[in-house]
Design an enzyme around this catalytic site. Structure first.
Site, mmCIF file in Angstrom:
data_model
loop_
_atom_site.group_PDB
_atom_site.id
_atom_site.type_symbol
_atom_site.label_atom_id
_atom_site.label_comp_id
_atom_site.label_asym_id
_atom_site.label_seq_id
_atom_site.Cartn_x
_atom_site.Cartn_y
_atom_site.Cartn_z
ATOM 1 N N TRP B 101 0.826 -1.213 0.000
ATOM 2 C CA TRP B 101 0.000 0.000 0.000
ATOM 3 C C TRP B 101 0.853 1.252 0.000
ATOM 4 O O TRP B 101 0.529 2.231 -0.691
ATOM 5 C CB TRP B 101 -1.002 -0.038 1.161
ATOM 6 C CG TRP B 101 -2.002 -1.119 0.915
ATOM 7 C CD1 TRP B 101 -2.067 -2.332 1.534
ATOM 8 C CD2 TRP B 101 -3.030 -1.127 -0.091
ATOM 9 N NE1 TRP B 101 -3.077 -3.089 0.991
ATOM 10 C CE2 TRP B 101 -3.685 -2.382 -0.004
ATOM 11 C CE3 TRP B 101 -3.457 -0.216 -1.046
ATOM 12 C CZ2 TRP B 101 -4.748 -2.728 -0.845
ATOM 13 C CZ3 TRP B 101 -4.515 -0.561 -1.884
ATOM 14 C CH2 TRP B 101 -5.151 -1.796 -1.786
ATOM 15 N N ASP B 170 -1.960 6.829 6.243
ATOM 16 C CA ASP B 170 -2.965 5.946 5.653
ATOM 17 C C ASP B 170 -3.284 4.904 6.714
ATOM 18 O O ASP B 170 -2.495 4.000 6.975
ATOM 19 C CB ASP B 170 -2.418 5.280 4.389
ATOM 20 C CG ASP B 170 -3.403 4.240 3.812
ATOM 21 O OD1 ASP B 170 -4.500 4.076 4.378
ATOM 22 O OD2 ASP B 170 -3.057 3.610 2.797
ATOM 23 N N LYS B 194 -13.118 -1.432 6.304
ATOM 24 C CA LYS B 194 -12.544 -2.399 7.245
ATOM 25 C C LYS B 194 -13.309 -2.240 8.572
ATOM 26 O O LYS B 194 -14.324 -2.857 8.779
ATOM 27 C CB LYS B 194 -11.056 -2.154 7.451
ATOM 28 C CG LYS B 194 -10.304 -1.727 6.205
ATOM 29 C CD LYS B 194 -9.931 -2.862 5.304
ATOM 30 C CE LYS B 194 -9.026 -2.361 4.187
ATOM 31 N NZ LYS B 194 -8.679 -3.401 3.225
#
Lengths: 359, 359
Positions: B101, B170, B194
């Site tokens: 990511w 993030d 999530k």
């Protein structure tokens, strides 16, 4: 008393689609899970996603050389993505200045390339769409951007410009209300929250050949080619919205598709415009007759005082969302696909009674 | 048999939130309409929107000088928006290269300004987060970008870098699992799918002073300042997602907030890592102990054949979504907030039995 919702967007949805989503929301297809809890790469969501795309292809009669994308950020993000991807050295964008939404599209495009107004409707307060002969294109025009329906001013494009350059269409507020003349377009985009489904998704139809020469030096989310290559699963899609859009598309397909919905839309709009035109000037449309929107019917009353009173009486009659956009005032009845004829009849009835009582 | 969903995202949601949404989906608060049909500027959605923001402020203990935004496009769009808004002449972005990511975030940032890797974990196959003393900052660094939890490799940051420049975080895959050290951050972003809610929304926390000097020559949707000024109603928000996020936040607040969920998360992760560590090498964690994620527990079995067999047995036991990311293989158990301890117990039980039978 039945409630009718004339909001401009988010707006009324087919009740069958909502009920089906309700039934399935906690447990999807006997899985013990909600679809919105499942991996977007699992078999259940994959099937929902593929079905929505396939249904969109069928309902919209999308040619084989176009791709269908589901994105996020609404039409507003498309105002940036279109010029980011398509403009560049020697490629300028012409814009039809048809109203508030076209203005936003052009304001963003100016930041990403050469642009110009190919027609400007501001002098007549955006009361009509252009005659294609009034459109002036400059050399090296990559595309002509059109806003097919201006939600706020209530004008709609019926005479599509066949002017020798590909069109880019913002069809947010009239998508899926009539066939799209694909041969004229390189790209069509629309926020979902009018005819198509709930807020949170946008649909983009793009000609594959147009993606061959798009800019690649832009962020991943902003690249049409990556979304196309990943079948809109390049990153996590807006699962709930795509799911609902699929349900709305299925219902529409079952109910006769675009031709049926277009005919029904004309009937609803005719009823409302007739009520305006036959009111001896009590209700007035600020829009030129040939550009009257079949989606957003805007009208005025003799005074703002009467407008306020009228809106109150409509609310009492469970006719909601009729206040005109704050920038223009007046009344706006958004009569998208999911608004039944009975809703328009109820509104026309209140209009008639209110006029009789106020005359 | 109870179904447990270990998907990495979209992922399991609190069942109480789903049931409540189901009850309300067709008719919201006696209005005769669904919330997702209503104008985003009407009183009903406005209240939902304001409540979600207020709850986020409370749950996350957001300082007064931060704004809370609900956007679209997931973390992926943030990879572009962060550098677009914050980089520029004399302002470079440092990135911690912690995994898949972080790599995506940096790839997009490179297109929008000067960037560099302030630490690179690739040599050790992303098996740990950096010791802050290993981070090397260059002059004129506007921010240090950190990925607090790498979903694919299963590593999490516990030693926040206090290195003299503002952090951008993030936190897509561990947001709302523990308190955020706000004093270190200018901006935190997270995709919702999530811990926070369904796919289709992202949350952004941004320090107001950071917005004073952002770039303004970027498209409207891409500007944090416009979203802040419009209270995330600058354009149509992702109504359903924000509504659900509000429900999840409310449940979390009622259940003791971040401290309670953090403690529960530690217990769940400890159970699973203990099962790995006490398996005499049958199950192995590729992650260094001090960086083991409490959200995504990745582990391997002695062979890919055994892994495939194990995943099949888990599926038979209604333990789903356990396959490791296609780029790394193995097993990954995502145990976000909504995964009950009983789900982890069920997994540990299958692990124990499988090991006994295969040993």
């Amino acid at each position: 008393m039945t409630v009718f919702n004339f909001s401009a967007g988010p707006s009324t949805l087919p009740s069958a689609a909502l009920r089906e989503a309700q039934d399935e929301l906690v447990e999807y297809a006997g899985s013990g899970m909600s679809l919105i809890e499942m991996s977007h790469r699992g078999p259940e969501y994959t099937a929902v996603h593929e079905d929505a795309i396939a249904l969109a292809r069928t309902v919209f009669r999308v040619p084989d050389d176009f791709s269908v994308l589901f994105l996020q950020g609404g039409a507003t993000l498309q105002f940036s993505m279109v010029p980011m991807n398509l403009l560049g050295a020697g490629r300028s964008g012409g814009y039809l200045m048809s109203g508030a939404w076209a203005k936003k599209a052009l304001a963003d495009a100016r930041l990403y390339g050469e642009t110009y107004m190919a027609w400007d409707g501001s002098a007549s307060s955006f009361d009509h769409m252009p005659d294609p002969r009034e459109i002036s294109l400059q050399a090296a025009t990559r595309y002509l951007h059109v806003t097919s329906n201006e939600t706020i001013d209530g004008i709609q494009m019926f005479d599509w410009p066949d002017v020798g350059v590909p069109l880019i269409g913002d069809m947010s507020s009239d998508v899926m209300s009539r066939p799209i003349p694909w041969q004229l377009f390189d790209l069509v985009y629309a926020g979902a929250q009018k005819n198509l489904g709930p807020a949170g998704a946008s649909i983009v139809f793009v000609r594959d050949s147009a993606l061959e020469s798009t800019n690649r030096d832009i962020g991943a989310y902003l690249r049409y080619d990556l979304h196309r290559d990943g079948n809109s699963l390049f990153n996590t899609p807006p699962v709930f919205s795509v799911w609902l859009i699929g349900k709305v598309l299925k219902l529409l397909a079952d109910q006769g598709g675009l031709d049926a919905v277009e005919a029904a839309g004309r009937d609803k709009a005719a009823l409302l415009y007739d009520a305006i035109d036959s009111s001896s000037g009590f209700y007035t449309s600020p829009v030129q007759v040939e550009s009257r929107s079949l989606m957003n019917v805007v009208f005025r009353l003799p005074s703002e005082e009467l407008e306020t009173k009228f809106l109150g009486i409509c609310a009492d009659a469970q006719l909601h969302g009729l206040k005109g956009h704050r920038s223009v005032g007046g009344v706006r009845a958004s009569i998208y696909n999911a608004m039944p004829l009975s809703g328009v009849e109820a509104l026309v009835s209140v209009m008639s009674q209110f006029r009789a009582e106020s005359g």
